[in-house]
Scaffold this active site. Structure first.
Site, short mmCIF file in Angstrom:
data_model
loop_
_atom_site.label_atom_id
_atom_site.label_comp_id
_atom_site.label_asym_id
_atom_site.label_seq_id
_atom_site.Cartn_x
_atom_site.Cartn_y
_atom_site.Cartn_z
N HIS A 28 -26.84 22.74 38.65
CA HIS A 28 -26.65 21.35 39.06
C HIS A 28 -28.01 20.69 39.35
O HIS A 28 -28.26 19.55 38.97
CB HIS A 28 -25.81 21.27 40.34
N GLY A 138 -24.01 19.09 31.82
CA GLY A 138 -24.62 20.36 31.41
C GLY A 138 -24.03 20.91 30.12
O GLY A 138 -22.84 20.80 29.86
N ASP A 141 -20.90 23.47 29.88
CA ASP A 141 -19.55 23.07 29.53
C ASP A 141 -19.62 22.30 28.22
O ASP A 141 -19.52 21.07 28.18
CB ASP A 141 -18.96 22.21 30.65
N GLN A 144 -16.68 20.05 27.11
CA GLN A 144 -16.59 18.89 28.01
C GLN A 144 -17.64 17.84 27.65
O GLN A 144 -17.34 16.64 27.56
CB GLN A 144 -16.79 19.35 29.45
N MET A 175 -25.23 30.21 35.38
CA MET A 175 -24.86 29.86 36.75
C MET A 175 -23.56 29.07 36.76
O MET A 175 -23.31 28.26 35.86
CB MET A 175 -25.96 29.04 37.39
P1 AMP Z 1 -19.19 21.50 37.99
O1 AMP Z 1 -19.62 21.25 39.40
O2 AMP Z 1 -19.00 22.95 37.66
O3 AMP Z 1 -18.06 20.61 37.55
O4 AMP Z 1 -20.41 21.08 37.08
C1 AMP Z 1 -21.03 19.82 37.19
C2 AMP Z 1 -22.03 19.66 36.08
O5 AMP Z 1 -23.00 20.70 36.15
C3 AMP Z 1 -21.40 19.75 34.68
O6 AMP Z 1 -22.00 18.78 33.84
C4 AMP Z 1 -21.76 21.14 34.25
O7 AMP Z 1 -21.85 21.29 32.85
C5 AMP Z 1 -23.10 21.32 34.90
N1 AMP Z 1 -23.43 22.74 35.06
C6 AMP Z 1 -22.70 23.70 35.67
N2 AMP Z 1 -23.30 24.90 35.57
C7 AMP Z 1 -24.44 24.70 34.86
C8 AMP Z 1 -25.49 25.55 34.41
N3 AMP Z 1 -25.50 26.86 34.67
N4 AMP Z 1 -26.50 25.01 33.71
C9 AMP Z 1 -26.50 23.67 33.43
N5 AMP Z 1 -25.54 22.82 33.82
C10 AMP Z 1 -24.53 23.32 34.54
#
Ligand code: AMP
Length: 273
Positions: A28, A138, A141, A144, A175
């Site tokens: 994040h 990110g 996903d 998405q 992560m």
């Molecule tokens: P989430 O809180 O899991 O819904 O993720 C929020 C954002 O962070 C989304 O755009 C995810 O794709 C991105 N994200 C989660 N994990 C990672 C990661 N390891 N590397 C890069 N982006 C990430």
């Protein structure tokens, strides 16, 4: 949030948005840094969106630590945290939803019916509330991200979407807030995702381009871990997300594997040259 955002826009300030479900980690934070460098006002949304969870999924168990998130946001120079309650975001009788009808069909969309409808709807709502000039998502996903890009294109949202590379633990595990669910054994087992993606990359470099062969190699590596249960392994076109039988430049390989009740996803872009 919307009133503040409109005031900022009228004052000529650019707004960057990073939508998250909180329990922030380095993945994040990398998105926050990408956004920070490109906007005047950086907004992070922290919202565990009920409409993207299926009835048997982990909505209630999803890890939350708002105090820690606030600290990390302050360190990264975040200007505003938008942290609404579910009841504020959705009226009880909400009846308008956004359904992406093509890219959402396979992969996580097939395993998690209604998931992307929830994601598209909440992201559209966040765009209307936060009025961002740009938003960062990110590559972790991958499906998405492409669905959001399609939604922005097809519904003409005036928002630039920026892709953030996958951030990994030192041993290669992507992560994820859900890594917290893993026991020590499962945490170790989960490295098979990285091994399988690495093996595919190697084979492609050696000239193997038949995705059935590559898929089989991945299945064998993952099945070496008795507790790993494969949800999908797909080789798809990076844009249309349609299956690729032969690897070409920018074929996306995407995997979802369950370890106990925890479902992890990962992906890589493959290139033949
Ligand atoms: P989430 O809180 O899991 O819904 O993720 C929020 C954002 O962070 C989304 O755009 C995810 O794709 C991105 N994200 C989660 N994990 C990672 C990661 N390891 N590397 C890069 N982006 C990430």
């Amino acid at each position: 949030m919307q009133r503040r955002a409109l005031e900022l826009k009228r004052a000529g300030r650019t707004i960057g948005l990073v939508p998250t479900m909180g329990f922030l980690h380095e993945g994040h934070l990398s998105l926050l840094r990408l956004a920070r460098a490109r906007c005047d006002v950086l907004v992070v949304s922290i919202f565990v969106n009920p409409s993207q969870f299926g009835p048997a999924e982990d909505l209630d168990a999803y890890p939350r630590d708002f105090q820690q998130d606030e600290k990390l946001c302050a360190q990264e120079g975040v200007d505003m945290i938008f942290h609404p309650e579910a009841g504020t975001m959705y009226s009880d009788d909400a009846s308008v939803w956004i359904d992406e009808e093509l890219l959402s069909r396979g992969l996580c969309g097939a395993s998690r019916p209604g998931h992307f409808r929830g994601v598209c709807t909440v992201v559209a709502k966040l765009f209307n509330l936060v009025q961002p000039d740009l938003a960062v998502f990110g590559e972790k996903d991958a499906q998405q991200l492409r669905i959001i890009e399609r939604m922005v294109r097809d519904l003409n949202f005036p928002v630039e979407i920026i892709r953030g590379p996958i951030v990994r633990e030192p041993d290669g595990l992507a992560m994820s807030s859900r890594n917290k669910y893993l026991s020590a054994t499962q945490r170790n087992d989960a490295l098979c995702l990285q091994r399988a993606l690495g093996r595919t990359r190697e084979l492609v470099q050696k000239g193997v381009v038949d995705t059935a062969v590559l898929r089989q190699a991945m299945v064998e590596l993952i099945n070496e871990v008795p507790e790993a249960c494969i949800d999908y392994i797909e080789f798809i076109d990076d844009e249309s997300l349609a299956p690729d039988e032969i690897i070409k430049d920018r074929t996306l390989v995407a995997v979802a594997v369950k370890f106990g009740t925890t479902r992890l996803i990962d992906n890589a872009i493959l290139n033949v040259h």
